[in-house]
Design an enzyme around this catalytic site. Structure first.
Site, PDB file in Angstrom:
ATOM      1  N   LYS A 130      39.470 -12.637  60.482  1.00 57.75           N
ATOM      2  CA  LYS A 130      38.686 -12.263  59.309  1.00 57.75           C
ATOM      3  C   LYS A 130      37.710 -11.175  59.746  1.00 57.75           C
ATOM      4  CE  LYS A 130      37.908 -13.772  54.978  1.00 57.75           C
ATOM      5  NZ  LYS A 130      38.825 -14.323  53.998  1.00 57.75           N
TER       6      LYS A 130
ATOM      7  N   GLY B 292      32.196 -19.199  39.375  1.00 59.34           N
ATOM      8  CA  GLY B 292      32.607 -17.886  39.873  1.00 59.34           C
ATOM      9  C   GLY B 292      33.789 -17.374  39.089  1.00 59.34           C
TER      10      GLY B 292
ATOM     11  N   GLY C 188      35.298 -14.269  39.171  1.00 56.09           N
ATOM     12  CA  GLY C 188      35.715 -12.981  39.721  1.00 56.09           C
ATOM     13  C   GLY C 188      37.217 -12.822  39.656  1.00 56.09           C
ATOM     14  N   ASN C 189      37.755 -12.132  40.656  1.00 62.32           N
ATOM     15  CA  ASN C 189      39.195 -11.843  40.661  1.00 62.32           C
ATOM     16  C   ASN C 189      40.048 -13.101  40.588  1.00 62.32           C
ATOM     17  OD1 ASN C 189      39.031  -8.998  40.868  1.00 62.32           O
ATOM     18  ND2 ASN C 189      38.383  -9.245  42.995  1.00 62.32           N
ATOM     19  N   VAL C 190      39.604 -14.160  41.263  1.00 63.87           N
ATOM     20  CA  VAL C 190      40.387 -15.394  41.255  1.00 63.87           C
ATOM     21  C   VAL C 190      39.960 -16.312  40.108  1.00 63.87           C
ATOM     22  CG1 VAL C 190      41.055 -17.433  42.581  1.00 63.87           C
ATOM     23  CG2 VAL C 190      40.743 -15.263  43.761  1.00 63.87           C
TER      24      VAL C 190
HETATM   25  P1  NAI Z   1      34.980 -12.029  43.537  1.00 65.12           P
HETATM   26  O1  NAI Z   1      33.919 -11.338  44.296  1.00 65.12           O
HETATM   27  O2  NAI Z   1      35.917 -11.222  42.723  1.00 65.12           O
HETATM   28  O3  NAI Z   1      34.310 -13.129  42.584  1.00 65.12           O
HETATM   29  C1  NAI Z   1      33.296 -13.985  42.976  1.00 65.12           C
HETATM   30  C2  NAI Z   1      32.481 -14.282  41.720  1.00 65.12           C
HETATM   31  O4  NAI Z   1      31.561 -15.334  42.031  1.00 65.12           O
HETATM   32  C3  NAI Z   1      31.653 -13.103  41.213  1.00 65.12           C
HETATM   33  O5  NAI Z   1      31.903 -12.920  39.837  1.00 65.12           O
HETATM   34  C4  NAI Z   1      30.211 -13.531  41.499  1.00 65.12           C
HETATM   35  O6  NAI Z   1      29.295 -13.019  40.560  1.00 65.12           O
HETATM   36  C5  NAI Z   1      30.318 -15.033  41.401  1.00 65.12           C
HETATM   37  N1  NAI Z   1      29.285 -15.775  42.122  1.00 65.12           N
HETATM   38  C6  NAI Z   1      28.784 -15.564  43.364  1.00 65.12           C
HETATM   39  N2  NAI Z   1      27.853 -16.479  43.663  1.00 65.12           N
HETATM   40  C7  NAI Z   1      27.787 -17.320  42.609  1.00 65.12           C
HETATM   41  C8  NAI Z   1      27.039 -18.485  42.305  1.00 65.12           C
HETATM   42  N3  NAI Z   1      26.154 -18.990  43.166  1.00 65.12           N
HETATM   43  N4  NAI Z   1      27.211 -19.089  41.109  1.00 65.12           N
HETATM   44  C9  NAI Z   1      28.092 -18.600  40.221  1.00 65.12           C
HETATM   45  N5  NAI Z   1      28.844 -17.493  40.445  1.00 65.12           N
HETATM   46  C10 NAI Z   1      28.690 -16.869  41.615  1.00 65.12           C
HETATM   47  O7  NAI Z   1      35.764 -12.936  44.611  1.00 65.12           O
HETATM   48  P2  NAI Z   1      37.238 -13.527  44.485  1.00 65.12           P
HETATM   49  O8  NAI Z   1      38.212 -12.598  45.078  1.00 65.12           O
HETATM   50  O9  NAI Z   1      37.439 -14.028  43.102  1.00 65.12           O
HETATM   51  O10 NAI Z   1      37.156 -14.765  45.495  1.00 65.12           O
HETATM   52  C11 NAI Z   1      36.448 -15.940  45.145  1.00 65.12           C
HETATM   53  C12 NAI Z   1      36.451 -16.892  46.336  1.00 65.12           C
HETATM   54  O11 NAI Z   1      37.785 -17.213  46.688  1.00 65.12           O
HETATM   55  C13 NAI Z   1      35.802 -16.313  47.602  1.00 65.12           C
HETATM   56  O12 NAI Z   1      35.156 -17.345  48.310  1.00 65.12           O
HETATM   57  C14 NAI Z   1      36.990 -15.824  48.409  1.00 65.12           C
HETATM   58  O13 NAI Z   1      36.744 -15.795  49.787  1.00 65.12           O
HETATM   59  C15 NAI Z   1      38.015 -16.888  48.059  1.00 65.12           C
HETATM   60  N6  NAI Z   1      39.376 -16.434  48.210  1.00 65.12           N
HETATM   61  C16 NAI Z   1      39.815 -15.329  47.530  1.00 65.12           C
HETATM   62  C17 NAI Z   1      41.111 -14.897  47.684  1.00 65.12           C
HETATM   63  C18 NAI Z   1      41.657 -13.742  46.901  1.00 65.12           C
HETATM   64  O14 NAI Z   1      42.880 -13.553  46.892  1.00 65.12           O
HETATM   65  N7  NAI Z   1      40.815 -12.958  46.233  1.00 65.12           N
HETATM   66  C19 NAI Z   1      42.039 -15.586  48.623  1.00 65.12           C
HETATM   67  C20 NAI Z   1      41.495 -16.787  49.196  1.00 65.12           C
HETATM   68  C21 NAI Z   1      40.198 -17.153  49.027  1.00 65.12           C
END
Ligand code: NAI
Length: 374
Positions: free
Chosen positions: A90, A188, A190-192
């Site tokens: 990572k 959260g 976001g993308n996921v």
């Molecule tokens: P992202 O950055 O697109 O979305 C994260 C979201 O969480 C954002 O909208 C942010 O505003 C929100 N957020 C952050 N802190 C918060 C809180 N305390 N309360 C409420 N909302 C909060 O990230 P993504 O890609 O969606 O990933 C989400 C999680 O999944 C991360 O931990 C990442 O490491 C994990 N992950 C993602 C993968 C992927 O393919 N994108 C693969 C495996 C794990």
């Protein structure tokens, strides 16, 4: 390789690295571009260490190093259990409040090249396809670019895999129940998280959502009929399922002892703040689906893309990409089912069982690990 460029944190870094038994840790500052980053290679026993590159504003450099070490270790478990021929690694880029520059991304690419392929980077929080493509213009040790028919942004596959994991956990915890009518909290969007809402809404779940970004909450309310919650409010909400999809360490001992939920299953890496948390959840009969088991969809897609581009499929060039990736993502259901069943038999928490399985796989070199078309 252990850098000492960061102010006052070298001792902390060395202690942490020793504790985590990583193969390699690179911690660097490039004064010309201003890039500050850490790359951790936890294990290359099963193949090159694959894992996302995160860009985040950390309060202290030591926090970034601890994060990259924990995340890379989890990648070793994730990749081993997903049966892909990759080890765990990572990287983190330390955000400074400004957008990342092309020069910084090219510097990062140079560091990847120095590692000679022992670490393969992909998307993570704060780093999307666009940034990855900039890095890829100077380094081949990147995946998740979308230059095959199935690759690109791993998030859709991650979201679907997490959905499969939640569905399975619900089935096990509620004796054959489906998601229809169940209350699922998504932290959260976001993308996921947002894509996960799509699948959950389709399955008939009643959604409770939160994000630091109000616009995302509003979008989930409009699109999926979700009920909006404040970030703290969601954690005190009575729910059937809590799906953490923001940052790691969200479930600490206090929350584990207090939450009114039956299942915790989400995308965020390293959701449990420590090993004792899994025990507390087990004792309260809250079923925890280990994150590195159910969020593997993205890395499966990234691995497929990398092997395709780099010729890893030479022996089976005409395999069906959709099927190769899809069958492995769907396989999350059986993997989780088997881990939970073992955990119940041994009265252990599922995370402990999953870690033990992954460690055993690494110790015997992957056993029957293979990557021919499924
Ligand atoms: P992202 O950055 O697109 O979305 C994260 C979201 O969480 C954002 O909208 C942010 O505003 C929100 N957020 C952050 N802190 C918060 C809180 N305390 N309360 C409420 N909302 C909060 O990230 P993504 O890609 O969606 O990933 C989400 C999680 O999944 C991360 O931990 C990442 O490491 C994990 N992950 C993602 C993968 C992927 O393919 N994108 C693969 C495996 C794990």
């Amino acid at each position: 390789m252990l850098g000492h460029d960061f102010e006052g944190s070298a001792g902390h870094i060395e202690d942490t690295a020793r504790e985590f038994e990583h193969e390699e840790l690179l911690v660097r500052h490039d004064p010309v571009s201003g890039l500050r980053a850490a790359i951790a290679v936890h294990s290359t026993v099963l193949g090159p260490a694959a894992g996302g590159c995160r860009r985040w504003q950390y309060a202290h450099t030591g926090d970034a190093v601890t994060d990259v070490l924990r995340l890379s270790q989890a990648m070793t478990y994730k990749n081993a259990l997903a049966r892909i021929p990759f080890g765990g690694g990572k990287s983190v880029i330390l955000g400074d409040g400004n957008p990342v520059t092309v020069r910084q991304l090219h510097t990062f690419a140079r560091w990847l090249n120095e590692l000679g392929g022992s670490y393969i980077a992909a998307e993570d929080v704060g780093m999307g396809v666009q940034e990855l493509r900039q890095i890829a213009s100077k380094s081949g040790y990147v995946s998740g670019l979308g230059n095959t028919t199935i690759g690109g942004d791993p998030s859709p596959k991650t979201a679907y895999g997490v959905f499969v994991g939640i569905r399975t956990a619900v089935d096990l915890q509620f004796a054959g129940a489906t998601l229809r009518g169940l209350r699922v909290g998504v932290q959260g969007l976001g993308n996921v998280g947002m894509r996960l809402c799509h699948w959950l809404a389709r399955a008939g779940a009643r959604l409770y959502v939160t994000d630091l970004d109000c616009k995302r909450v509003e979008q989930a309310v409009q699109k999926y009929g979700a009920l909006p919650c404040s970030p703290d409010g969601l954690l005190t909400q009575s729910m059937d399922v809590f799906a953490p999809c923001a940052m790691g360490g969200i479930v600490d001992e206090e929350l584990a002892a207090a939450m009114d939920v039956h299942v915790i299953a989400g995308a965020a890496n390293n959701q449990l703040a420590g090993p004792s948390v899994g025990e507390i959840l087990k004792d309260r009969d809250v079923l925890f689906a280990p994150d590195f088991v159910i969020n593997a969809g993205g890395v499966i897609s990234v691995a497929h893309e990398y092997l395709t581009v780099r010729g890893g499929f030479a022996e089976t060039p005409d395999h069906d990409s959709e099927q190769w990736v899809g069958s492995r993502v769907d396989g999350i259901a059986d993997r989780l089912r088997s881990i939970i069943s073992d955990a119940r038999l041994q009265n252990l928490d599922p995370q402990a069982v999953a870690i033990a399985r992954a460690v055993a796989l690494v110790e015997n070199g992957g056993g029957s690990l293979h990557y021919q078309a499924a």
